[in-house]
Design a protein around this motif. Structure first.
Motif, PDB file in Angstrom:
ATOM      1  N   PHE A 180       0.727   2.886   5.422  1.00  0.00           N
ATOM      2  CA  PHE A 180       2.111   2.421   5.939  1.00  0.00           C
ATOM      3  C   PHE A 180       3.137   1.641   5.169  1.00  0.00           C
ATOM      4  O   PHE A 180       3.825   2.011   4.759  1.00  0.00           O
ATOM      5  N   GLY A 181       2.930   1.414   3.904  1.00  0.00           N
ATOM      6  CA  GLY A 181       3.271   0.488   2.805  1.00  0.00           C
ATOM      7  C   GLY A 181       4.107  -0.201   3.254  1.00  0.00           C
ATOM      8  O   GLY A 181       4.480   0.277   4.395  1.00  0.00           O
ATOM      9  N   GLY A 182       4.828  -1.483   2.604  1.00  0.00           N
ATOM     10  CA  GLY A 182       5.461  -2.157   3.067  1.00  0.00           C
ATOM     11  C   GLY A 182       6.585  -2.149   2.495  1.00  0.00           C
ATOM     12  O   GLY A 182       7.188  -1.118   1.888  1.00  0.00           O
ATOM     13  N   VAL A 183       7.597  -2.942   2.788  1.00  0.00           N
ATOM     14  CA  VAL A 183       8.887  -2.982   1.599  1.00  0.00           C
ATOM     15  C   VAL A 183       8.985  -3.151   0.569  1.00  0.00           C
ATOM     16  O   VAL A 183       9.635  -2.183  -0.416  1.00  0.00           O
ATOM     17  N   ASP A 184       7.709  -3.178  -0.655  1.00  0.00           N
ATOM     18  CA  ASP A 184       7.756  -3.691  -1.273  1.00  0.00           C
ATOM     19  C   ASP A 184       7.234  -2.524  -1.837  1.00  0.00           C
ATOM     20  O   ASP A 184       6.684  -2.304  -3.155  1.00  0.00           O
ATOM     21  N   SER A 185       5.800  -2.159  -1.256  1.00  0.00           N
ATOM     22  CA  SER A 185       4.802  -1.477  -1.588  1.00  0.00           C
ATOM     23  C   SER A 185       4.357  -0.316  -1.796  1.00  0.00           C
ATOM     24  O   SER A 185       3.530   0.376  -1.945  1.00  0.00           O
ATOM     25  N   GLY A 186       5.453   0.679  -2.105  1.00  0.00           N
ATOM     26  CA  GLY A 186       5.786   2.340  -2.247  1.00  0.00           C
ATOM     27  C   GLY A 186       5.219   3.405  -1.226  1.00  0.00           C
ATOM     28  O   GLY A 186       5.080   2.751  -0.136  1.00  0.00           O
ATOM     29  N   ILE A 187       5.726   4.399  -1.527  1.00  0.00           N
ATOM     30  CA  ILE A 187       5.573   5.523  -0.471  1.00  0.00           C
ATOM     31  C   ILE A 187       4.060   5.135   0.023  1.00  0.00           C
ATOM     32  O   ILE A 187       2.793   4.694  -0.435  1.00  0.00           O
ATOM     33  N   PRO A 188       4.383   5.477   1.202  1.00  0.00           N
ATOM     34  CA  PRO A 188       2.980   6.051   2.563  1.00  0.00           C
ATOM     35  C   PRO A 188       1.498   6.771   0.884  1.00  0.00           C
ATOM     36  O   PRO A 188       2.416   7.476   1.066  1.00  0.00           O
ATOM     37  N   GLN A 189       0.282   6.072   1.416  1.00  0.00           N
ATOM     38  CA  GLN A 189      -1.142   6.982   0.911  1.00  0.00           C
ATOM     39  C   GLN A 189      -1.010   6.935   1.997  1.00  0.00           C
ATOM     40  O   GLN A 189      -2.535   6.617   2.386  1.00  0.00           O
ATOM     41  N   ILE A 190      -1.088   8.125   3.008  1.00  0.00           N
ATOM     42  CA  ILE A 190      -1.710   8.053   4.057  1.00  0.00           C
ATOM     43  C   ILE A 190      -3.142   8.294   4.046  1.00  0.00           C
ATOM     44  O   ILE A 190      -4.436   8.364   4.772  1.00  0.00           O
TER      45      ILE A 190
END
Lengths: 426, 304
Positions: free
Chosen positions: B262-272
């Motif tokens: 889902f990607g956090g605020v800082d963790s970047g584009i989601p990698q579903i």
């Protein structure tokens, strides 16, 4: 028997869906009749704190534009992304979307969920180039949002303490450390900063490091791939953070963001290294407290003093909106001076809308600091694909401040992580 | 016994709502994530079929590889600590309650109360208790003169995971206690009486008679612990955050899965795609480990 039963169930389900479909159609046709009178736009945000202020602004818009109503809904910051992506994918997204900047925008811009705004919002031409980077997609170079505010990374200090101890705003790193030392000797915790929440360390890096790694020159080199994170300049600048440890609270690795705020607001700590967005909260929580800000200190007297800055976010339009015209109309309002000035006055944030006047002394001060601004390196340049420069630096700095790893290992991990997706590094 | 048509209809009627919920919220997402894990993703849109590439990336590519093995190590720590400490305590408490020690009725309630608390509230409260300078734990240590033992509990890489596990044991120990207590109560009284008459000591009574007879309860608790340990998420999320800090020391498969997918605020584009693959791996691990432990226990069960 079972067959009969299953058939029964099936018929029941079919009947249900038919009825459900029927009633939906009925509602829709009723709606479209009403729509000629009023268009309803949904506007989603993560600013649960500012709902009243946005509602007030929207009331102004609705007065000037009869026939359009705007529904402002705010979701919890940490859940916003999840809620928004689920809704947009499911086709029930809002018409107007508050968007995170830089990488945060790409999640929606790249798959085409956002409407390009360049030709629709004439005011965008007057926006500052740096603030437009925050709402421009790196994949196609189109602008997808109207930037609303930018943030500056600064050092907050307690004015009363400075007066009492006879301190003055430090220029160089040594001046700064000696101020911290004086406070420590006086029995005050010099810095509120801790390390439990990794992102506060990323901010710490954003405040302190640019004046040591060479600010914009280094930023331009690294984003172009001419150098990388293992560069001595960057590594040495991170080592400066270790010199701050003696001035942090006891057990600083267990100090969270809210602890930091509490320490500064209750005047238990003299400095708070953070972002300009804190000001509103500080003033609201302790209106008596006098504080001001300065930019990260420089290596030697006379050097140009840079402050990291970044765009906080923007407002975009869902490309699947049923009312594109009205949405654009609202967006033109949001890009105008009236809305910009209103939000600046109410939210105390540094609006990016051209023509906004800063009467507040704090915002004026931020304006001064921004005369020499540099992009907040890990956010502006490297918060796109996973693992982002941000999440890498947050975690590795925790390791470095706890002495688990050294600065060589920090830059090695950041470099290896970012290089896994950042084209100029490959 | 042949059921009448009427009866079958009623049974189906009562089973159906539950079955539908399980199908929609458990079975369907499971297969959907298996399906999603076989594709590359363009942010939140499914892109191309890539076979098992997402799985290969988890096991071989930096940083997924490092994060994955680190997380699984932490999950293992959760399992071992929970088995050794929480379930042993539960066994002890359960046996003491069965022995009807003084105040058993009160203890039974006290042990079980935290089980009813919301996991998020527990995490939030203990976060405050474990605050290094204002929390009650370090305060108490200071007050009794153990200043040297005060720590940044959740900010110390070596202590963060054990601290969260300790909180979870506090919260959950009442559950195994209750299950074991119920288990002991199913042991026929004649068996216990007979062993006393034969002069069996307390120790031997427990190890040779009581424990083997409650193996079904032990199996249930072991499997539940296994599932719980592989799916730890809320405790970490509320106490040290989505990144599993400090320096990944509290990261688990659950938090890794969530922030990848889902990607956090800082963790970047989601990698579903990769996130789904991690989800599938969690499911497989849970399934295989549960199956193994169930078969292992089945062989050891004692029939009276």
């Amino acid at each position: 028997m079972i067959k009969k039963f299953l058939m029964g169930i099936l018929m029941l389900l079919t009947a249900f869906t038919m009825f459900a479909g029927g009633s939906q159609e009925a509602v829709e046709s009723e709606n479209s009749a009403a729509m000629k009178e009023a268009v309803n736009l949904d506007f989603w945000s993560w600013r649960t704190e500012d709902v009243d202020i946005y509602d007030e602004l929207i009331a102004r818009f609705e007065k000037e534009n009869p026939g359009i109503t705007v529904n402002f809904t705010a979701y919890k910051n940490t859940e916003y992304n999840t809620v928004l992506s689920a809704a947009i994918k499911g086709g029930s997204g809002p018409d107007i979307i508050q968007l995170k900047p830089y990488g945060g925008l790409e999640t929606y811009a790249q798959p085409g969920y956002l409407m390009p705004l360049e030709d629709k919002i004439p005011a965008l031409k007057d926006f500052d180039e740096n603030s437009l980077i925050g709402s421009t997609s790196i994949s196609d170079g189109k602008i997808y949002g109207v930037p609303y505010a930018s943030q500056t990374l600064v050092i907050f200090y307690n004015k009363a303490m400075y007066e009492e101890l006879g301190l003055s705003i430090p220029e160089t790193w040594d001046d700064f450390l000696s101020n911290l030392e004086v406070m420590k000797k006086a029995g005050i915790t010099p810095l509120a900063n801790g390390g439990k929440d990794g992102w506060t360390l990323e901010v710490l890096q954003g405040v302190i490091c640019p004046n040591f790694y060479g600010a914009n020159d280094f930023f331009n080199e690294i984003t172009a791939g001419k150098t990388n994170f293992t560069d001595e300049r960057y590594k040495k600048s991170l080592e400066k953070l270790l010199e701050l440890r003696p001035y942090m609270p006891d057990n600083f690795m267990g100090i969270s963001y809210t602890d930091m705020q509490m320490l500064f607001i209750n005047e238990m700590a003299g400095h708070f290294i953070g972002g300009s967005w804190e000001a509103g909260y500080f003033s609201a929580q302790n209106p008596e407290m006098e504080y001001d800000v300065f930019a990260g200190p420089v290596a030697k007297a006379g050097d140009t003093r840079y402050a990291s800055a970044f765009v906080d976010g923007s407002f975009g339009i869902n490309s699947a909106t049923a009312h594109p015209e009205e949405a654009v109309q609202f967006m033109n309002f949001m890009a105008g001076t009236e809305a910009g000035q209103f939000l600046t006055d109410k939210l105390k944030h540094k609006s990016d809308v051209p023509g906004v006047q800063f009467t507040d002394p704090f915002l004026k001060r931020l304006g001064e600091l921004n005369e020499n601004s540099t992009p907040y390196i890990t956010l502006v340049g490297f918060r796109y694909e996973q693992p982002t420069g941000s999440s890498l630096i947050q975690n590795t700095l925790q390791g470095m401040l706890a002495d688990t790893i050294d600065s060589d290992e920090v830059v090695r991990q950041v470099q290896e992580g970012v290089a896994s997706w950042y084209k100029p590094f490959q | 016994m042949k059921k009448t048509k009427h009866q079958s209809l009623w049974i189906t009627f009562f089973v159906l709502p539950g079955l539908l919920i399980v199908l929609i919220f458990i079975v369907a997402p499971l297969f959907l994530s298996m399906f999603n894990s076989l594709f590359s993703w363009k942010s939140i849109v499914r892109d191309q079929y890539v076979g098992l590439e997402n799985f290969t990336r988890i096991f071989t590519q930096y940083p997924y590889k490092d994060r994955f093995y680190n997380a699984i190590g932490n999950n293992l720590q959760w399992f071992l600590s929970t088995m050794l400490i929480q379930n042993s305590l539960g066994l002890l408490f359960g046996y003491l309650l069965y022995k009807n020690i003084a105040g058993a009725a009160i203890y039974q309630r006290i042990f079980f109360i935290p089980v009813l608390f919301s996991i998020v509230a527990v995490g939030f409260l203990w976060n405050l208790y474990m605050n290094p300078n204002m929390g009650i734990i370090n305060r108490l240590l200071k007050d009794v003169g153990l200043q040297s033992l005060t720590r940044a509990w959740l900010g110390d890489e070596a202590l963060a995971t054990p601290s969260i596990i300790a909180v979870n044991i506090w919260r959950w120990v009442g559950f195994p206690t209750l299950v074991f207590y119920a288990g002991f109560n199913t042991v026929p009284l004649e068996v216990v009486e007979a062993s006393y008459l034969d002069g069996v000591g307390e120790g031997r009574l427990f190890t040779k008679i009581m424990f083997p007879l409650i193996l079904p309860s032990v199996m249930v608790i072991t499997v539940l612990t296994l599932i719980g340990s592989l799916n730890v998420f809320e405790q970490i999320y509320t106490m040290t955050g989505l990144e599993g800090g400090p320096y990944y020391s509290t990261d688990t498969l659950g938090t890794l899965f969530y922030r990848t997918a889902f990607g956090g605020v800082d963790s970047g584009i989601p990698q579903i795609g990769i996130g789904s693959a991690i989800g599938v791996v969690i499911y497989m691990l849970t399934f295989v480990a549960s199956a193994i432990s169930i078969t292992a226990f089945k062989g050891k069960e004692v029939q009276l």
